[in-house]
Design a protein around this motif. Structure first.
Motif, PDB file in Angstrom:
ATOM      1  N   MET A   1      -5.365  30.440 -17.988  1.00 18.59           N
ATOM      2  CA  MET A   1      -5.976  30.652 -19.293  1.00 18.59           C
ATOM      3  C   MET A   1      -4.912  31.117 -20.279  1.00 18.59           C
ATOM      4  SD  MET A   1      -8.704  33.480 -20.648  1.00 18.59           S
ATOM      5  CE  MET A   1      -7.536  34.803 -20.739  1.00 18.59           C
ATOM      6  N   ASN A   2      -4.958  30.511 -21.450  1.00 16.57           N
ATOM      7  CA  ASN A   2      -4.067  30.898 -22.533  1.00 16.57           C
ATOM      8  C   ASN A   2      -4.948  31.272 -23.728  1.00 16.57           C
ATOM      9  OD1 ASN A   2      -2.305  31.119 -24.657  1.00 16.57           O
ATOM     10  ND2 ASN A   2      -1.221  29.208 -24.238  1.00 16.57           N
ATOM     11  N   PRO A   3      -5.103  32.581 -24.010  1.00  9.95           N
ATOM     12  CA  PRO A   3      -5.982  33.002 -25.110  1.00  9.95           C
ATOM     13  C   PRO A   3      -5.652  32.346 -26.447  1.00  9.95           C
ATOM     14  CG  PRO A   3      -5.265  34.903 -23.839  1.00  9.95           C
ATOM     15  CD  PRO A   3      -4.482  33.719 -23.336  1.00  9.95           C
ATOM     16  N   ALA A   4      -4.415  31.956 -26.639  1.00 14.33           N
ATOM     17  CA  ALA A   4      -4.027  31.311 -27.896  1.00 14.33           C
ATOM     18  C   ALA A   4      -4.686  29.941 -28.046  1.00 14.33           C
ATOM     19  CB  ALA A   4      -2.513  31.171 -27.968  1.00 14.33           C
ATOM     20  N   LEU A   5      -5.158  29.372 -26.949  1.00 16.04           N
ATOM     21  CA  LEU A   5      -5.802  28.055 -26.994  1.00 16.04           C
ATOM     22  C   LEU A   5      -7.311  28.122 -27.232  1.00 16.04           C
ATOM     23  CD1 LEU A   5      -3.901  26.231 -24.117  1.00 16.04           C
ATOM     24  CD2 LEU A   5      -3.539  26.041 -26.586  1.00 16.04           C
ATOM     25  N   ALA A  74      -9.464  27.473 -21.667  1.00 15.91           N
ATOM     26  CA  ALA A  74      -8.289  27.628 -22.526  1.00 15.91           C
ATOM     27  C   ALA A  74      -7.013  27.187 -21.813  1.00 15.91           C
ATOM     28  CB  ALA A  74      -8.177  29.067 -23.014  1.00 15.91           C
ATOM     29  N   THR A  75      -6.949  25.891 -21.554  1.00 18.59           N
ATOM     30  CA  THR A  75      -5.755  25.285 -20.964  1.00 18.59           C
ATOM     31  C   THR A  75      -5.440  24.017 -21.758  1.00 18.59           C
ATOM     32  OG1 THR A  75      -6.929  23.876 -19.394  1.00 18.59           O
ATOM     33  CG2 THR A  75      -6.405  26.113 -18.662  1.00 18.59           C
ATOM     34  N   PRO A  76      -4.209  23.590 -21.763  1.00 16.85           N
ATOM     35  CA  PRO A  76      -3.852  22.390 -22.530  1.00 16.85           C
ATOM     36  C   PRO A  76      -4.490  21.112 -22.006  1.00 16.85           C
ATOM     37  CG  PRO A  76      -1.868  23.584 -21.837  1.00 16.85           C
ATOM     38  CD  PRO A  76      -3.035  24.249 -21.194  1.00 16.85           C
TER      39      PRO A  76
END
Length: 134
Positions: A1-5, A74-76
């Motif tokens: 998980m990437n919170p920025a996404l 939240a992943t690319p």
């Protein structure tokens, strides 16, 4: 998980979609009449409910559900299809929780499927929105 996404406008729209599904799902033309019968509620009792509390807390919980699902997505590599699939998996989880509580409350299977089905459909739509709007 990437919170920025996490796409926060998508989180809000996905949460709002639960209201739209609920409005249709619990309408008299779909499952509303059966739901009222199985919950032993009358139209008068429903009208007496605290609408601010009911809809306000529903909005808060829908937003929490949407944000939680968005965190998992939240992943690319997230796509609409994966979002809907993740929503389905989350829906199965919530369906089971609803079923467990309802069985102890001695609710009937029709009510379990009405409420659990709403949860599944809402989460699939939320996931699809979150997956599509990247």
């Amino acid at each position: 998980m990437n919170p920025a996404l996490i796409n926060w406008p998508a989180v809000f729209v996905a949460a709002l979609s639960a209201f739209m599904v609920g409005g249709l799902w619990y309408s008299p033309k779909v499952f509303g009449t059966a739901w009222m019968t199985d919950t032993n509620l009358t139209q008068e009792e429903i009208q007496k409910g605290n609408k601010g509390k009911i809809f306000g807390m529903t909005a808060v919980f829908s937003l929490i559900m949407s944000a939680n699902l968005a965190a998992f997505l939240a992943t690319p590599t997230t796509t609409t299809s994966w979002g809907a699939t993740a929503g389905l998996l989350a829906g199965v989880w919530t369906f089971c929780a609803i079923a467990i509580h309802s069985l102890f409350e001695q609710k009937n299977w029709r009510l379990i499927f009405i409420n659990g089905g709403y949860s599944v459909v809402s989460l699939v739509l939320m996931g699809a929105i979150l997956g599509a709007w990247r």
